[in-house]
Enzyme design. Structure first.
Site, mmCIF file in Angstrom:
data_model
loop_
_atom_site.group_PDB
_atom_site.id
_atom_site.type_symbol
_atom_site.label_atom_id
_atom_site.label_comp_id
_atom_site.label_asym_id
_atom_site.label_seq_id
_atom_site.Cartn_x
_atom_site.Cartn_y
_atom_site.Cartn_z
ATOM 1 N N THR A 1 51.428 39.258 40.836
ATOM 2 C CA THR A 1 49.980 39.422 40.762
ATOM 3 C C THR A 1 49.480 39.273 39.323
ATOM 4 O OG1 THR A 1 49.977 40.854 42.675
ATOM 5 C CG2 THR A 1 48.133 41.104 41.156
ATOM 6 N N LYS B 1 41.282 32.063 36.571
ATOM 7 C CA LYS B 1 40.635 31.798 37.843
ATOM 8 C C LYS B 1 39.161 31.551 37.553
ATOM 9 C CE LYS B 1 40.647 36.761 38.980
ATOM 10 N NZ LYS B 1 41.673 37.348 38.086
ATOM 11 N N GLU C 1 44.780 33.784 44.354
ATOM 12 C CA GLU C 1 45.203 35.126 44.712
ATOM 13 C C GLU C 1 44.332 35.632 45.857
ATOM 14 O OE1 GLU C 1 46.742 37.669 41.293
ATOM 15 O OE2 GLU C 1 44.853 36.915 40.533
ATOM 16 N N LYS D 1 40.943 41.568 26.477
ATOM 17 C CA LYS D 1 42.235 40.893 26.604
ATOM 18 C C LYS D 1 42.282 39.709 25.654
ATOM 19 C CE LYS D 1 41.121 37.910 30.505
ATOM 20 N NZ LYS D 1 41.620 37.329 31.746
ATOM 21 N N SER E 1 35.924 43.033 34.341
ATOM 22 C CA SER E 1 35.840 42.279 35.586
ATOM 23 C C SER E 1 34.896 42.905 36.607
ATOM 24 C CB SER E 1 37.246 42.096 36.149
ATOM 25 O OG SER E 1 37.220 41.188 37.210
ATOM 26 N N ARG F 1 42.188 47.961 29.960
ATOM 27 C CA ARG F 1 40.959 48.327 30.677
ATOM 28 C C ARG F 1 40.860 49.841 30.735
ATOM 29 N NH1 ARG F 1 39.972 44.637 35.880
ATOM 30 N NH2 ARG F 1 40.160 43.013 34.317
ATOM 31 N N ARG G 1 47.746 49.546 46.968
ATOM 32 C CA ARG G 1 47.262 48.412 47.760
ATOM 33 C C ARG G 1 48.291 48.094 48.833
ATOM 34 N NH1 ARG G 1 42.984 47.243 44.690
ATOM 35 N NH2 ARG G 1 43.189 46.712 42.483
ATOM 36 N N ARG H 1 36.083 35.553 39.744
ATOM 37 C CA ARG H 1 36.361 35.672 41.179
ATOM 38 C C ARG H 1 35.279 34.984 42.006
ATOM 39 N NH1 ARG H 1 38.874 41.561 42.494
ATOM 40 N NH2 ARG H 1 40.271 41.649 40.690
HETATM 41 C C1 VG1 Z 1 43.612 42.978 40.599
HETATM 42 C C2 VG1 Z 1 43.971 41.942 41.640
HETATM 43 C C3 VG1 Z 1 44.722 40.798 40.990
HETATM 44 C C4 VG1 Z 1 43.880 40.214 39.844
HETATM 45 C C5 VG1 Z 1 43.502 41.318 38.892
HETATM 46 C C6 VG1 Z 1 42.584 40.835 37.793
HETATM 47 O O1 VG1 Z 1 44.787 43.497 40.025
HETATM 48 O O2 VG1 Z 1 44.730 42.516 42.673
HETATM 49 O O3 VG1 Z 1 45.013 39.824 41.963
HETATM 50 O O4 VG1 Z 1 44.598 39.232 39.158
HETATM 51 O O5 VG1 Z 1 42.829 42.367 39.585
HETATM 52 O O6 VG1 Z 1 41.423 40.264 38.306
HETATM 53 P P1 VG1 Z 1 45.459 44.884 40.482
HETATM 54 O O7 VG1 Z 1 46.612 45.093 39.573
HETATM 55 O O8 VG1 Z 1 44.376 45.927 40.376
HETATM 56 O O9 VG1 Z 1 45.849 44.684 41.909
HETATM 57 V V1 VG1 Z 1 40.006 40.278 37.348
HETATM 58 O O10 VG1 Z 1 38.715 39.523 38.213
HETATM 59 O O11 VG1 Z 1 39.957 41.841 37.041
HETATM 60 O O12 VG1 Z 1 40.521 39.386 36.035
HETATM 61 CO CO CO Z 2 37.087 39.118 37.162
#
Ligand code: VG1
Ligand code: CO
Length: 543
Positions: A344, A376, A363, A126, A113, A22, A496, A282
């Protein structure tokens, strides 16, 4: 038409994060950048020649350009067929569904996302494997290693394929099959739920709002909720996908889903509200006057799964990511289900789902899913809730109150400190890591620390090991603080801080999250020296 081998110099920054590679759109526009990563993926996969792949994305800026390049590279690498959503659109769960249904080698999903889109926004890519789930760490590490050594990629010189029309065309000997992005997914979810009960619920006057946030779920939600399940026209708002999501963060939480929150708090609030993110994986759910935290949502769905036809055979087990609250653990214990704690990111659920050890997982970051796909799934979670509401004929508020009476309430919050300097973030984590062993037994903010450790995970199915997955501090009264750095950001670092506190007493289930977690938040700041390390006195986002 000719395939050319294009020399390239490797990039050093293509390590996939929590959810693939990303970066800012500007970075993806660097000559050979996308090509370098895509060729690295092809070079690491077995059986690319002659394979079928699924390709699609969330429709954000750069989606079509990237797909045109990927198609030409797939053709040059000998791929036999690519199944691509019309206009290059596929939500992440719909892509997972197609990979599984068509039994393809895998698929490439283009999305960043919930990150903002547009020329100044973010983009991402991905690889999902043949089970429909994000590539496991061993594979993403292999992509990364290859991306640093690669010196050429293959691409055909050919006119672009028309992605706007459903049907199959030839691209330099490779079949490009453009499919309706919604049809297979809609058919799949219809088979999972008690659609007659949901239709009856809408017919009884039940009203909902679904905020698609101008992201990919708009067409899916209109087709499934309004056309197939009989929700009134207008149930879906912000339903037209836009390349820049209308300038907003397509992030379904209380901070960003303002249109939905305004409707749910307004005078004529509907019974149920929901939102989804940029790529549709999400979800956020709300009732009139109540916000359901994602951790609680997972617990409620686990407790009520028996009302849903897909789970008539039972749940076997459930899983949550480590920072997700332990509300679901209490349900699992009561129902005699196995309960797993994973790092995670969705890729860690895949093996557990494939092995049938779990059927439901989630999550804290607004992600919930099950064994119907390997991602998800935002709309699926909303349909789960609708099925439960239709079966139980209770309000969301009543379901939550009942759940907390039965299992106790776990107050939960996450505080994000965004755009901090990477060095400062690393120093904060290193410093706290070094102090962890000495913390057990100490008092902090009126609580006693029971245990402090760094989470590491051994996959129970394949034995693979993932280290350094977050720092955890558990208190004797059941409260917990977790710290970790984001793996999805594109500039600086994001810290976080996850806070939770268990409250068994129903007389104390009506607190606001701020009231319930205020002292724990102060302890979290203190213990990690957040002000000292980052200069920040307040988090940027609280969810
Ligand atoms: C975040 C969330 C994690 C999730 C990821 C991808 O990651 O905390 O729970 O799986 O985004 O979600 P990070 O490393 O920034 O905490 V998505 O909707 O971007 O596939
Ligand atoms: Co997403």
């Amino acid at each position: 038409m000719t395939a050319v081998t294009q020399p390239t110099t490797p990039f050093t920054d293509q390590r996939p994060g929590t959810s693939g590679l990303r970066k800012a759109v500007r970075v993806f526009e660097t000559p050979h950048y996308l090509e370098n990563f895509v060729q690295s993926i092809f070079d690491c996969l077995d059986g690319v020649a002659g394979a079928t792949l699924v390709v699609g994305g969330d429709g954000r800026y750069h989606n079509r350009t990237a797909i045109r390049t990927i198609l030409k590279m797939a053709a040059a690498n000998g791929v036999a067929r690519v199944v691509v959503g019309r206009d290059g659109i596929l939500s992440t769960p719909a892509a997972s569904c197609l990979i599984r249904k068509r039994r393809t080698l895998g698929g490439l999903i283009l999305s960043a996302s919930h990150n903002p889109g547009g020329p100044d926004g973010d983009f991402g890519i991905k690889y999902n494997a043949g089970n429909g789930g994000p590539a496991p760490e061993a594979l993403t590490e292999a992509f990364f290693r290859r991306s640093r050594a690669i010196d050429a990629y293959r691409i055909v010189e050919a006119p672009d394929v028309d992605l706007g029309r459903v049907g199959t065309t030839d691209l330099a000997g490779m079949a490009v099959e453009v499919v309706d992005p919604v049809a297979d997914y809609a058919e799949m979810v219809e088979g999972l739920f008690d659609t007659a009960a949901i239709r009856a619920l809408f017919a009884s006057g039940f009203r909902m709002v679904f905020d698609a946030m101008h992201a990919v779920t708009g067409p899916y939600a209109v087709e499934i909720l309004e056309h197939r399940l009989g929700a009134p026209a207008g149930t879906v708002i912000n339903g037209v996908p836009l390349e820049d999501f209308g300038g907003h963060h397509p992030d379904p939480n209380l901070a960003h889903a303002h249109d939905l929150v305004a409707r749910m708090e307004g005078p004529d609030a509907p019974d149920f509200g929901a939102a989804s993110d940029g790529d549709g994986d999400r979800n956020m759910v709300m009732g009139r006057g109540v916000f359901v935290s994602p951790s609680d949502s997972l617990a409620v769905l686990a407790a009520n799964a028996a009302h849903v036809p897909a789970f008539a055979g039972g749940l076997t087990g459930v899983a949550r990511s480590m920072p997700t609250s332990r509300a679901v653990d209490r349900v699992a214990q009561a129902l005699g289900l196995a309960c797993y704690e994973t790092p995670t990111g969705w890729k860690f659920f895949g093996n557990l789902l494939d092995a049938g050890r779990i059927r439901l997982c989630g999550e804290e970051s607004f992600g919930t899913g099950a064994d119907h796909v390997r991602e998800k799934d935002g709309l699926w979670a909303v349909l789960m809730w609708l099925n439960v509401l239709a079966a139980r004929r209770l309000s969301v508020a009543d379901i939550m109150a009942e759940h907390w009476r039965t299992y106790g309430r776990t107050y939960y919050g996450r505080h994000d400190y965004e755009g901090i300097e990477q060095a400062a973030a690393d120093a904060l984590i290193d410093d706290l890591r070094g102090r962890l062993p000495a913390l057990a037994g100490q008092a902090a903010g009126g609580r006693r620390i029971a245990a402090a450790d760094e989470f590491a995970y051994t996959d129970p199915v394949d034995g693979s090991r993932s280290e350094r997955q977050g720092l955890r501090i558990a208190f004797e009264d059941g409260a917990r603080i977790v710290y970790r750095l984001s793996g999805t950001g594109t500039s600086g670092a994001t810290l976080r801080v996850y806070l939770e506190r268990y409250e068994p007493d129903p007389a104390r289930h009506g607190l606001s999250v701020e009231e319930a977690l205020g002292d724990l938040a102060a302890t979290a700041v203190e213990l990690a020296g957040i002000v000292r390390h980052t200069g920040r006195t307040e988090p940027d986002v609280r969810t």
